[in-house]
Design a protein around this motif. Sequence first.
Motif, PDB file in Angstrom:
ATOM      1  N   GLY A  42     -34.058 -38.229 -23.857  1.00  0.00           N
ATOM      2  CA  GLY A  42     -33.464 -38.359 -22.605  1.00  0.00           C
ATOM      3  C   GLY A  42     -34.353 -39.045 -21.432  1.00  0.00           C
ATOM      4  O   GLY A  42     -35.621 -38.906 -21.743  1.00  0.00           O
ATOM      5  N   PRO A  43     -34.070 -39.459 -20.339  1.00  0.00           N
ATOM      6  CA  PRO A  43     -35.003 -40.049 -19.307  1.00  0.00           C
ATOM      7  C   PRO A  43     -36.065 -39.123 -18.705  1.00  0.00           C
ATOM      8  O   PRO A  43     -36.990 -39.650 -18.492  1.00  0.00           O
ATOM      9  CB  PRO A  43     -33.800 -40.270 -18.256  1.00  0.00           C
ATOM     10  N   ASN A  61     -42.069 -42.365 -27.315  1.00  0.00           N
ATOM     11  CA  ASN A  61     -40.936 -41.663 -27.034  1.00  0.00           C
ATOM     12  C   ASN A  61     -39.726 -41.743 -28.007  1.00  0.00           C
ATOM     13  O   ASN A  61     -38.750 -41.126 -28.016  1.00  0.00           O
ATOM     14  CB  ASN A  61     -40.390 -42.000 -25.691  1.00  0.00           C
ATOM     15  N   GLY A  63     -37.813 -41.400 -31.459  1.00  0.00           N
ATOM     16  CA  GLY A  63     -37.718 -40.370 -32.419  1.00  0.00           C
ATOM     17  C   GLY A  63     -38.008 -40.922 -33.738  1.00  0.00           C
ATOM     18  O   GLY A  63     -38.890 -40.147 -34.409  1.00  0.00           O
ATOM     19  N   ASP A  93     -30.730 -47.224 -32.066  1.00  0.00           N
ATOM     20  CA  ASP A  93     -30.988 -46.166 -31.004  1.00  0.00           C
ATOM     21  C   ASP A  93     -30.165 -44.855 -31.415  1.00  0.00           C
ATOM     22  O   ASP A  93     -29.708 -44.808 -32.414  1.00  0.00           O
ATOM     23  CB  ASP A  93     -30.340 -46.641 -29.653  1.00  0.00           C
ATOM     24  N   GLY A  94     -30.853 -43.756 -30.878  1.00  0.00           N
ATOM     25  CA  GLY A  94     -29.935 -42.539 -30.939  1.00  0.00           C
ATOM     26  C   GLY A  94     -31.005 -41.790 -32.077  1.00  0.00           C
ATOM     27  O   GLY A  94     -30.242 -41.099 -32.636  1.00  0.00           O
ATOM     28  N   THR A  95     -32.009 -42.143 -32.333  1.00  0.00           N
ATOM     29  CA  THR A  95     -32.719 -41.583 -33.665  1.00  0.00           C
ATOM     30  C   THR A  95     -33.159 -40.123 -33.144  1.00  0.00           C
ATOM     31  O   THR A  95     -33.015 -39.154 -34.193  1.00  0.00           O
ATOM     32  CB  THR A  95     -33.985 -42.201 -33.953  1.00  0.00           C
ATOM     33  N   THR A  96     -33.828 -39.810 -31.870  1.00  0.00           N
ATOM     34  CA  THR A  96     -33.826 -38.377 -31.685  1.00  0.00           C
ATOM     35  C   THR A  96     -32.507 -37.383 -31.733  1.00  0.00           C
ATOM     36  O   THR A  96     -32.525 -36.528 -32.231  1.00  0.00           O
ATOM     37  CB  THR A  96     -34.436 -38.389 -30.208  1.00  0.00           C
ATOM     38  N   THR A  97     -31.486 -38.062 -31.049  1.00  0.00           N
ATOM     39  CA  THR A  97     -30.235 -37.630 -31.047  1.00  0.00           C
ATOM     40  C   THR A  97     -29.725 -37.101 -32.377  1.00  0.00           C
ATOM     41  O   THR A  97     -29.361 -35.816 -32.703  1.00  0.00           O
ATOM     42  CB  THR A  97     -29.003 -38.454 -30.428  1.00  0.00           C
ATOM     43  N   ASN A 161     -33.616 -46.054 -20.318  1.00  0.00           N
ATOM     44  CA  ASN A 161     -33.658 -45.073 -19.311  1.00  0.00           C
ATOM     45  C   ASN A 161     -35.078 -44.196 -19.968  1.00  0.00           C
ATOM     46  O   ASN A 161     -35.939 -43.642 -19.003  1.00  0.00           O
ATOM     47  CB  ASN A 161     -32.350 -44.530 -18.893  1.00  0.00           C
ATOM     48  N   SER A 162     -34.891 -43.721 -21.250  1.00  0.00           N
ATOM     49  CA  SER A 162     -35.627 -42.810 -21.475  1.00  0.00           C
ATOM     50  C   SER A 162     -37.097 -43.348 -21.990  1.00  0.00           C
ATOM     51  O   SER A 162     -37.927 -42.452 -22.503  1.00  0.00           O
ATOM     52  CB  SER A 162     -34.893 -42.114 -22.799  1.00  0.00           C
ATOM     53  N   ILE A 445     -27.146 -31.458 -27.687  1.00  0.00           N
ATOM     54  CA  ILE A 445     -27.622 -32.612 -26.769  1.00  0.00           C
ATOM     55  C   ILE A 445     -27.814 -32.533 -25.389  1.00  0.00           C
ATOM     56  O   ILE A 445     -28.713 -32.486 -24.718  1.00  0.00           O
ATOM     57  CB  ILE A 445     -26.707 -33.831 -27.225  1.00  0.00           C
ATOM     58  N   LEU A 449     -31.200 -32.211 -22.970  1.00  0.00           N
ATOM     59  CA  LEU A 449     -31.203 -32.971 -21.701  1.00  0.00           C
ATOM     60  C   LEU A 449     -31.510 -32.141 -20.826  1.00  0.00           C
ATOM     61  O   LEU A 449     -32.178 -32.481 -19.755  1.00  0.00           O
ATOM     62  CB  LEU A 449     -29.810 -33.943 -21.608  1.00  0.00           C
ATOM     63  N   PHE A 480     -31.529 -36.262 -12.997  1.00  0.00           N
ATOM     64  CA  PHE A 480     -32.360 -36.210 -11.649  1.00  0.00           C
ATOM     65  C   PHE A 480     -31.968 -35.269 -10.688  1.00  0.00           C
ATOM     66  O   PHE A 480     -32.774 -34.801 -10.282  1.00  0.00           O
ATOM     67  CB  PHE A 480     -32.374 -37.815 -11.259  1.00  0.00           C
ATOM     68  N   MET A 487     -20.386 -40.231 -16.005  1.00  0.00           N
ATOM     69  CA  MET A 487     -21.287 -40.598 -16.331  1.00  0.00           C
ATOM     70  C   MET A 487     -20.937 -42.199 -16.507  1.00  0.00           C
ATOM     71  O   MET A 487     -21.895 -43.146 -16.397  1.00  0.00           O
ATOM     72  CB  MET A 487     -21.636 -40.259 -17.921  1.00  0.00           C
ATOM     73  N   GLU A 494     -22.941 -45.614 -23.611  1.00  0.00           N
ATOM     74  CA  GLU A 494     -23.483 -46.063 -24.861  1.00  0.00           C
ATOM     75  C   GLU A 494     -22.641 -46.623 -25.862  1.00  0.00           C
ATOM     76  O   GLU A 494     -21.325 -46.291 -25.705  1.00  0.00           O
ATOM     77  CB  GLU A 494     -24.056 -44.888 -25.669  1.00  0.00           C
TER      78      GLU A 494
END
Length: 543
Positions: A42-43, A61, A63, A93-97, A161-162, A445, A449, A480, A487, A494
């Motif tokens: 995440g950001p 950053n 993943g 994208d989304g490798t950490t997720t 963002n992240s 998730i 976050l 934040f 969202m 996404e």
Amino acid sequence: MIAGQPIFILKEGTKRESGKDAMKENIEAAIAISNSVRSSLGPRGMDKMLVDSLGDIVITNDGVTILKEMDVEHPAAKMMVEVSKTQDSFVGDGTTTAVIIAGGLLQQAQGLINQNVHPTVISEGYRMASEEAKRVIDEISTKIGADEKALLLKMAQTSLNSKSASVAKDKLAEISYEAVKSVAELRDGKYYVDFDNIQVVKKQGGAIDDTQLINGIIVDKEKVHPGMPDVVKDAKIALLDAPLEIKKPEFDTNLRIEDPSMIQKFLAQEENMLREMVDKIKSVGANVVITQKGIDDMAQHYLSRAGIYAVRRVKKSDMDKLAKATGASIVSTIDEISSSDLGTAERVEQVKVGEDYMTFVTGCKNPKAVSILVRGETEHVVDEMERSITDSLHVVASALEDGAYAAGGGATAAEIAFRLRSYAQKIGGRQQLAIEKFADAIEEIPRALAENAGLDPIDILLKLRAEHAKGNKTYGINVFTGEIEDMVKNGVIEPIRVGKQAIESATEAAIMILRIDDVIATKSSSSSSNPPKSGSSSESSED
Ligand SMILES: Nc1ncnc2c1ncn2[C@@H]1O[C@H](COP(=O)(O)OP(=O)(O)O)[C@@H](O)[C@H]1O
Ligand SMILES: [Mg+2]
């Protein structure tokens, strides 16, 4: 069985672990991997600094990059690394997720195993939950057309963002969008993006904000002679896989010359040969020469006199890109070049980038060739920028190809968890528990976050659940402010592929690990039994 007589079926030194012990160890290793990337989600996630055995540093950053650099040893841990690699190759994208979900699934499974639920039952429940979760994503997603630029930009920004690249996310999102849009092809009403058409070139120096999109190909080389033109318009490009040099003998040779005029003749001969090569290239109409090999000083002089722009020692991969973009054929014998081998571009020019000069080939015959020149203060920054841009390029491409998006910031995860809980009740029976645990795992998730944003995860999860119970499907975490907000309104969205693929590969990996109840590992030193075997087979193939 003969009593008291042990039978050896495994090599001495083989390590074997079975049943619950084997499973426990595998699960723990996998969870350890998942925990290692968790704090980067995440950001507000943190970066990792990875130092390899040579002391080279990677700060990231991303993943999949973290896991690839970690060089893990344990087989189950390796399977987790595969999860992120799969996610990277299918989605970008989304490798950490994906890894966090897989870790969550295994953590929950461990709890069930301790309560004596059989792994097969868990696997069945997980598989059902996974299908249902993907269905939910489709159901709550919103369609998007290729012309909805603002939304596509938002998706690129969410991905950026992240990353540390987020300081320039507006510009980078715009570049990603333009790049993908210009190479995207419409086939049978569906978009298709070929990433071979997008070249990402790194150049250290300058600011992140100096990153730019070039409508063509970038060659990281300068022209070989100062007398050559800086710009060639209406370029006719010869691509060579041949040197503009006289081949020197491979071994030391002595030449005995009795008459001084012979030297003169000898040199004149060499000069002539080089001039002929240049004349030949000129005669077919080329005004740009790009070669993979070298160019002799004398040839440089003749090329320059002929007003030809020339570049030497260009990478093979760049030559292939140039050939594709300009429509040129790569020629390996200069004698045989003809005008039909030449490629075309509106402009070939030398551009100063930072301290160095590069060659930009723009307005190519094939308009589906673009390059992104990535800039940044240091090598580490440029590397991370490249990874971030690659992610956002894939995100825009996925969005175009899928034609649908879902809310980020934990919103979709929370909605899936909410719906899975009622789905579990409907299913009932032995799988109900597993489906409920799947819901808990997906909630890792939003939990991560929240944790990474320094928020109280329990408090956040309760509020999030409450909103989803009220039917606020797209509510997630504003990392934040700590508020639970819409969202989609916040522009945190996404492509659906990110979530769907993450769930799919995480489930597959978790199930695979849960099916293992026996780990038999031969000692690595005994693996020397392999070479003789392959040696003997190659012997037999010789006769
Ligand atoms: N502004 C934001 N507010 C809340 N969550 C966000 C925001 N921007 C991105 N995210 C979330 O951050 C997560 C992605 O984080 P990232 O570190 O890129 O991991 P991954 O490797 O999985 O892509 C996604 O769940 C995404 O929805
Ligand atoms: Mg990401």
